[in-house]
Design an enzyme around this catalytic site. Sequence first.
Site, PDB file in Angstrom:
ATOM      1  N   ALA A 242     -10.426 -38.459   7.838  1.00 38.10           N
ATOM      2  CA  ALA A 242      -9.473 -37.618   8.550  1.00 38.10           C
ATOM      3  C   ALA A 242      -9.119 -38.251   9.883  1.00 38.10           C
ATOM      4  O   ALA A 242      -9.955 -38.891  10.513  1.00 38.10           O
ATOM      5  CB  ALA A 242     -10.037 -36.223   8.778  1.00 38.10           C
ATOM      6  N   ASP A 243      -7.869 -38.062  10.286  1.00 34.19           N
ATOM      7  CA  ASP A 243      -7.434 -38.483  11.607  1.00 34.19           C
ATOM      8  C   ASP A 243      -7.390 -37.318  12.582  1.00 34.19           C
ATOM      9  O   ASP A 243      -7.403 -37.527  13.786  1.00 34.19           O
ATOM     10  CB  ASP A 243      -6.064 -39.151  11.516  1.00 34.19           C
TER      11      ASP A 243
END
Length: 357
Positions: A242-243
């Site tokens: 995830a960013d």
Amino acid sequence: MLEAIIYEKGKLKILDQLQLPHQTSYIPISNVKDGWDAIHYMKVRGAPAIALVGALSLAVELQEKSFVNKDQLHELITKQLEYLVTARPTAVNMKNAAKYLCNLSETYLQQNTIDIDTMKNKIINEIENMLNEDVKVNKLIGDNGANHILKYCCSDPLFILTHCNTGSLATAGYGTALGVVRSLAHCKDLHVFFTETRPYNQGARLTAYELIHDSISSTLICDNMVAALMKSKKLSAVIVGADRVVANGDTANKIGTYQIAVCAKHHNVPFFVAAPISTIDMTIKDGSNIPIEERPQKEVTHIQGLQIAAPGVNCWNPSFDITPANLITGGIITEVGVFASDKLKENINLIKKNNLK
């Protein structure tokens, strides 16, 4: 272990990921402008690595500069960190690191007992500690994820699907989602399916490079084969990175993640997100408010400089998409535990306690 970031006091080199897998080449980062360019042009990528390279580029620049007074030092620190955040705005780790370091600089600025050299050295040391801490965090994520998944997935071997690159090349070492894979590989037979990850091919170029390096059994698939894979093969789990993870559990990750989550839900395959606490952004209510970076059209129309699309065609090239929390059925794996995607608010105190940066 593969090293994407090599740092010694005052010297920084990064593995140029645009050259992989054909060439292993390290390039120097001498200042913040070099760091911004490396991040923006994706010579380094992955949310944790972006924050580390950005912060370390500042440490290198600070090491080489002299300052008249603490105000001048603080002004440069804040200005350069704000600039680094603009390189790739979707990943929150750089923003969080910048906020933490700016606040730290402000604190030192106000303390009369700290002189200018001490202030500079304290900031540099704090940045260096971030590099060392990242590997520890990733190994905790890997172990937490492996232990959690083994409680629910009893198949032998395990069949795992991952997307994009989330390993040593996206972090200081070990990785997030690929770190979970590495931890699983230590205690269980497994086979990893991974997507090519168009249009930048981080899976075909980078994840393949890492899995081969670690001798982990694996198979590359095209992005549009995911549904067919889930129908024809019994997958144990999907694990992605995830960013940014926001307050309601919605998650921004590499484009293509959302459609994989939809397919996983339909085929009853547990879907996990692996990310450090620093990726959780409680200031944003839901995924609709996450800024989505759009990349140049040429990344879609060309591969390594070779045009593959009809000249003049129009392209849409978002670098990320949003996976709704209700599709993250397995949970969000962090260094402090595994949370149900819709329970982040209930665990806010634990998250805040550990989200020091």
